[in-house]
Write a protein that holds these residues in place. Structure first.
Motif, PDB file in Angstrom:
ATOM      1  N   ARG A   1      75.143  76.049  50.556  1.00 55.86           N
ATOM      2  CA  ARG A   1      73.792  76.569  49.716  1.00 55.86           C
ATOM      3  C   ARG A   1      73.627  75.629  48.750  1.00 55.86           C
ATOM      4  NH1 ARG A   1      73.791  81.793  45.916  1.00 55.86           N
ATOM      5  NH2 ARG A   1      72.010  81.595  45.161  1.00 55.86           N
TER       6      ARG A   1
ATOM      7  N   GLU B   1      69.943  74.159  48.459  1.00 53.29           N
ATOM      8  CA  GLU B   1      69.148  74.287  47.234  1.00 53.29           C
ATOM      9  C   GLU B   1      68.687  72.725  46.344  1.00 53.29           C
ATOM     10  OE1 GLU B   1      72.002  76.378  44.856  1.00 53.29           O
ATOM     11  OE2 GLU B   1      70.817  78.252  45.279  1.00 53.29           O
TER      12      GLU B   1
ATOM     13  N   ARG C   1      67.401  78.483  54.295  1.00 52.49           N
ATOM     14  CA  ARG C   1      67.667  79.696  53.491  1.00 52.49           C
ATOM     15  C   ARG C   1      67.698  80.888  54.598  1.00 52.49           C
ATOM     16  NH1 ARG C   1      65.163  81.963  48.049  1.00 52.49           N
ATOM     17  NH2 ARG C   1      66.224  83.913  47.874  1.00 52.49           N
TER      18      ARG C   1
ATOM     19  N   TYR D   1      70.943  80.699  56.881  1.00 54.08           N
ATOM     20  CA  TYR D   1      72.036  80.991  56.277  1.00 54.08           C
ATOM     21  C   TYR D   1      72.246  82.352  55.999  1.00 54.08           C
ATOM     22  CZ  TYR D   1      74.922  80.738  51.642  1.00 54.08           C
ATOM     23  OH  TYR D   1      75.719  80.893  50.695  1.00 54.08           O
ATOM     24  N   GLU D   2      71.256  82.814  55.428  1.00 54.12           N
ATOM     25  CA  GLU D   2      71.362  84.469  55.234  1.00 54.12           C
ATOM     26  C   GLU D   2      71.663  85.281  56.635  1.00 54.12           C
ATOM     27  OE1 GLU D   2      71.077  86.505  52.473  1.00 54.12           O
ATOM     28  OE2 GLU D   2      70.873  84.574  50.988  1.00 54.12           O
TER      29      GLU D   2
ATOM     30  N   ARG E   1      74.896  85.032  48.650  1.00 53.85           N
ATOM     31  CA  ARG E   1      73.591  85.278  49.045  1.00 53.85           C
ATOM     32  C   ARG E   1      72.925  84.788  47.889  1.00 53.85           C
ATOM     33  NH1 ARG E   1      72.837  88.239  53.465  1.00 53.85           N
ATOM     34  NH2 ARG E   1      74.144  89.523  54.166  1.00 53.85           N
ATOM     35  N   TRP E   2      71.583  84.232  48.410  1.00 52.09           N
ATOM     36  CA  TRP E   2      70.561  83.840  47.703  1.00 52.09           C
ATOM     37  C   TRP E   2      70.002  84.868  46.632  1.00 52.09           C
ATOM     38  CZ3 TRP E   2      70.476  79.547  50.757  1.00 52.09           C
ATOM     39  CH2 TRP E   2      69.816  78.310  50.133  1.00 52.09           C
ATOM     40  N   LYS E   3      69.837  84.843  45.397  1.00 54.93           N
ATOM     41  CA  LYS E   3      69.599  85.734  44.687  1.00 54.93           C
ATOM     42  C   LYS E   3      67.990  85.956  44.493  1.00 54.93           C
ATOM     43  CE  LYS E   3      73.663  87.036  43.823  1.00 54.93           C
ATOM     44  NZ  LYS E   3      74.192  87.754  44.822  1.00 54.93           N
TER      45      LYS E   3
END
Length: 164
Positions: free
Chosen positions: A79, A83, A133, A136-137, A162-164
């Motif tokens: 992650r 990013e 993303r 990944y999720e 998790r991505w926020k």
């Protein structure tokens, strides 16, 4: 005459077929050689009676529990790299071992777990092929689906990835 012989030898040497260049073969990801049918090897670290001690679990953990802690670290790193738009290493070569690692309770190594592991690993392969993303999720969805049915303790950890 010497010059003619030298020229003939030089031409002969230059007209020999060049050796074929070495072929580089991309082996790709390791094969899916870990399956439910893979016999687990007694006595390896993480097997019954040979638990793996750590700061988190000084009493020791199974091979699979230790491997899953590695997964958490791997996904945290992935992650951060996503990013930062940095390169992300393939995860499947290590994660594939989940299907042939000693679980904490041997009864948990069953067809239901294996089916969820196969689904998870397909998502890992999709991530490796196209880190994003979304992929990944998708991996985390696979983690969550399994842990909702089996060991629920890591659900909070999964949510934290998790991505926020």
């Amino acid at each position: 005459m010497k010059n003619t012989l030298a020229l003939t030898l030089l031409l002969a040497a230059c007209t020999k077929p060049a050796p074929a260049p070495a072929t580089v073969i991309d082996a790709g990801p390791p094969p899916d050689d870990c399956t439910l049918a893979t016999k687990l090897e007694p006595g390896v670290p993480g097997s019954p009676g040979h638990l793996i001690a750590s700061e988190i679990n000084p009493n020791g953990a199974s091979e699979l529990a230790t491997l899953m802690r590695r997964f958490v670290a791997d996904w945290k790193e992935a992650r951060v790299k996503l990013e930062a738009d940095a390169g992300v290493a393939a995860r499947f070569p290590v994660h594939r071992r989940m299907r042939c690692s000693w679980p904490t309770d041997l009864q948990d190594r069953n067809a239901a777990f294996d089916g969820m592991a196969v689904t998870y690993l397909e998502r890992v392969k999709a991530f490796d092929a196209k880190p994003s993303r979304e992929t990944y999720e998708g991996v985390l969805d696979g983690c969550q689906a399994c842990h909702e049915v089996t060991c629920g303790g890591p659900l909070e950890v999964i949510e934290g990835l998790r991505w926020k």
